[in-house]
Write an enzyme that holds these catalytic residues in place. Structure first.
Site, short mmCIF file in Angstrom:
data_model
loop_
_atom_site.label_atom_id
_atom_site.label_comp_id
_atom_site.label_asym_id
_atom_site.label_seq_id
_atom_site.Cartn_x
_atom_site.Cartn_y
_atom_site.Cartn_z
N GLY A 174 39.83 -33.21 9.62
CA GLY A 174 38.57 -33.79 10.05
C GLY A 174 37.46 -32.75 9.95
O GLY A 174 36.32 -33.06 9.57
N THR A 175 37.81 -31.51 10.27
CA THR A 175 36.83 -30.42 10.19
C THR A 175 36.32 -30.28 8.77
O THR A 175 35.11 -30.20 8.53
CB THR A 175 37.49 -29.10 10.64
OG1 THR A 175 37.84 -29.22 12.03
CG2 THR A 175 36.55 -27.93 10.45
N CYS A 190 35.88 -19.99 32.03
CA CYS A 190 37.06 -19.11 32.12
C CYS A 190 38.17 -19.55 31.16
O CYS A 190 39.12 -18.83 30.92
CB CYS A 190 37.58 -19.06 33.55
SG CYS A 190 37.75 -20.69 34.27
N GLN A 243 36.80 -39.33 17.34
CA GLN A 243 37.33 -39.76 18.64
C GLN A 243 37.59 -41.26 18.72
O GLN A 243 38.41 -41.69 19.54
CB GLN A 243 36.33 -39.37 19.75
CG GLN A 243 36.26 -37.88 19.99
CD GLN A 243 37.61 -37.30 20.40
OE1 GLN A 243 38.34 -37.90 21.19
NE2 GLN A 243 37.94 -36.15 19.84
N SER A 300 39.59 -37.93 11.66
CA SER A 300 40.73 -37.02 11.64
C SER A 300 41.99 -37.76 12.09
O SER A 300 42.03 -38.33 13.17
CB SER A 300 40.45 -35.85 12.60
OG SER A 300 41.58 -35.01 12.68
N ALA A 301 43.02 -37.76 11.23
CA ALA A 301 44.19 -38.62 11.47
C ALA A 301 44.96 -38.25 12.74
O ALA A 301 45.45 -39.12 13.44
CB ALA A 301 45.11 -38.58 10.26
N HIS A 302 45.05 -36.95 13.06
CA HIS A 302 45.93 -36.60 14.19
C HIS A 302 45.32 -37.07 15.52
O HIS A 302 46.01 -37.14 16.53
CB HIS A 302 46.26 -35.11 14.21
CG HIS A 302 45.15 -34.22 14.60
ND1 HIS A 302 44.93 -33.85 15.91
CD2 HIS A 302 44.19 -33.62 13.87
CE1 HIS A 302 43.88 -33.04 15.95
NE2 HIS A 302 43.41 -32.89 14.74
#
Lengths: 464, 464
Positions: free
Chosen positions: A64-65, A318, A175, A192-194
């Protein structure tokens, strides 16, 4: 967790089948190559149908990136003559913001559209950004839904606003694509498939016919010259099959998960004092909910929840390598300390959610205890007023990390009279976000910051 | 076939195991994330050991192509101050040449190192290229072995020559890594898992410590900031496991396949007239052999072999979308018509090779028959000399595609007296390569080309 999901059984089956049938090079003339080509075409048709575009408008990318990088770069290059301005929302996925930063470093310009406290861009915000752009806008980007807080974006409206201005809109649908197609007249779409339970290593890039697009070299002949490198066929087949499968279950599962998330959104503030549930309560993804706990160290909270076998993420400073709160929470100007992001995988049992609600209060109390956080009551107890109302009480929290500065502020606020002032000295990035957020939650008056000899001085006036 | 291989059983097992264990995000703090991280680290260590580098020098990419793109771009960016010249061999994989073209389009300069008729760069060729470069050289690239003809390149020597000049050498090891590590003091190395029987969707990029490297943005925090996008963990695990497995079998299998290829190299010229076996007969990959058949249409030959269930590739112009012969055969200046590339998968049975040798002669004869190719004898029969020895006989092959122009040349050469000249008019790119190659094979004198009103005039003088 939001950043991935277990492989969908259908994806697994399809992957196994395609490992045997689809190892060959689809660009070759011999039979294994032709068979691979057929599998590739079928996967493309299935994915295109789910996206709502023509098969020849869709290519598969390695992630996807990469779809975002190459989609934005190609659209910017194709619209070079129109201008070099890129419009994005302030809460886009980092892949979009990284591409925007690279574009700026390359001499381009970027407009960031702000969001409200729910993380949503205002209707008309894109029209305004395009109207006010001092130079030519090449491309606008808007996510379909936010990846950290689940808020849905007004994509259809933004698409109309962009169309009216003659600017293509790229929608990052990572998403939401598993839940349904993106509505409205978008120009480019990435996914993005995952994220929908498909395999890793597969992204989608759709470019509507008629949208100016120029692939940035180097590139090869694969995927219409828009995504180079040997096709990962088994993964593509599994991605398409799983998208079809999750879509078939989407309506029912969305309603079920939405009920579970409603429960979390309602119960957490009742069970845990000093919590802010963030994101739009209505216009949101069905499976995602995010809240922040005052006086809590996000990393400690994650570890405690992990020990209880809950896998959650956090946007707290953090938990980030940069020690800054997530850019999404910052853009929303909401509390970032003790941030918890719960993403319910498909099939999550109600019992798991109930167990989470049982475990959470004790875990938060335990972390607060360890940090010596003020009891909910404490902060509101007014002790003997100090004689001089105008004296400002200074808290030196230099070198202390989130959530300590806020805890120390809460502990002393009761020691100044109503109308009195507390100044917190802090060099922790999170304080900039969390001190104003605390004031909002506590009904105190935040009077702003100014740079001190060391760190920043945050000024808070006691109202009650 | 050369462009991919079936998934190795070990890769399949590892992939299945990792699908269950490795779906999570290795950058997350909770247990599934930590487990994914362990798998990723183990895969990196195994791959690094096989490559012969430190784990922190190696990153996984979504493909060998992407490893090449990003490896070259990063090395060029890191050495920007040294200069903008890129040195590559003329027979590199298209991914390298595409990157070089993009670099040139971006204002950089490129030196192409020539090869001999075996496809090998001469020892000292890189030293010469670096010495003669008019400007600063940022990077040199050399494949470990050629992907079309199997010729091994003198990588270790080139690495020394580059080291002496202070220039980093990137080695594209896609073809050879499954057979063994790349020798010599290379600086960067790229590879592709599906070439050694690993899964698609995995490339390797190794950058030695001390080599100046600057990732070209956009990029994210994954893979040391050198390969963006969610890690395709199951595939990475399978890639590393299969590399280890094929290496364990490599020595024995290489010797076995080498014997089979020797057989093909020896028998094909005996069984089929007018064949040129190309590539270095000794310094070559164990499993790859390429030959070209005079007067044969490569695409027709591939289809006939495919019908006989042999999956081979071709570098002939008629099998390429651009209708030009492969850049490798052009650089070698060898015959390209009727080109056949045989790549023996691991485990290929001797009987399969024998069956190929049985089938091939008939298939070639059949294709030649259909094209009306001259019988081997024909071309050498000298008929009554035409009275005027100096008259040049002109063959108009305009609009005709490979191998027709060569066939027509062969048919008429006997009609001019020894010392006479035939001029072939052709607008087919392949003629530029195949007419001189035919002259070489037939002992005729190629006297060069010149542009004609239409197409190009190729001049051949009959010597015998």
């Amino acid at each position: 967790m939001a950043s991935s999901a277990p492989l969908h059984p259908v994806a697994r089956q399809a992957l196994l089948a395609a490992l045997d049938e689809g190892w060959a090079d689809p660009s070759r003339l011999y039979r294994e190559g032709r068979r691979a080509r057929l599998l590739l075409d079928a996967a493309r048709e299935a994915a295109a149908e789910a996206v709502g575009c023509r098969p020849d408008e869709l290519v598969f990318t390695p992630s996807g990136t990469r779809a975002v990088y190459d989609g934005i770069a190609g659209a910017l290059a194709g619209r070079r003559r129109a201008g070099r301005r890129l419009v994005v929302s302030a809460v886009e996925h980092s892949s979009v913001l990284h591409t925007a930063a690279a574009h700026e470093a390359d001499g381009g310009t970027v407009t960031e559209v702000p969001v409200d406290r729910t993380g949503r861009v205002a209707p008309g915000a894109y029209a305004a950004a395009l109207r006010e752009a001092p130079d030519g806008v090449a491309l606008a980007c808007l996510q379909s839904a936010n990846h950290e807080v689940g808020t849905l974006q007004p994509v259809a409206e933004a698409a109309e606003e962009c169309a009216a201005a003659g600017v293509p809109l790229l929608v990052d649908a990572a998403q939401s694509l598993g839940w349904g197609p993106v509505e409205g007249n978008w120009s480019l779409l990435t996914a993005s498939a995952h994220k929908w339970g498909g395999p890793a290593g597969v992204g989608l890039l759709a470019v509507r016919k008629g949208v100016r697009f120029r692939t940035v070299p180097p590139n090869d002949e694969r995927e219409s010259g828009r995504s180079p490198g040997f096709e990962n066929l088994p993964a593509l087949v599994a991605a398409a099959a799983s998208l079809r499968a999750v879509r078939a279950e989407a309506a029912a599962e969305a309603e079920r998960l939405r009920g579970l998330v409603d429960r979390i959104r309602a119960r957490v503030p009742e069970l845990v004092p000093d919590v802010e549930v963030v994101g739009d309560p209505e216009r949101r993804l069905p499976h995602l909910v995010t809240f922040s706990c005052l006086y809590v160290d996000g990393e400690a909270l994650l570890h405690e929840l992990d020990r209880a076998e809950f896998s959650v993420s956090s946007g707290s400073s953090c938990t980030s390598s940069t020690l800054t709160p997530s850019h999404v929470l910052r853009a929303m100007e909401v509390l970032s300390e003790g941030n918890v992001r719960v993403s319910l995988p498909r099939g999550t049992a109600e019992a798991e959610v109930e167990r989470f609600l049982e475990v959470l209060p004790g875990v938060v109390a335990q972390v607060r205890e360890r940090l010596g956080a003020p009891k909910p009551a404490e902060a509101t107890v007014a002790p003997d007023p100090v004689p001089e109302p105008e004296v400002a009480l200074v808290v030196d929290s230099l070198g202390k990390r989130c959530p300590i500065p806020v805890i120390e502020l809460a502990k002393v606020i009761g020691q100044v009279p109503v109308g009195g002032v507390v100044v917190v000295l802090s060099d922790d990035e999170a304080a900039r976000l969390d001190i104003p957020a605390w004031c909002e939650m506590r009904g105190q008056t935040y009077e702003g910051e100014r740079t001190a000899d060391r760190g920043v001085a945050y000024r808070v006036r006691r109202r009650a």
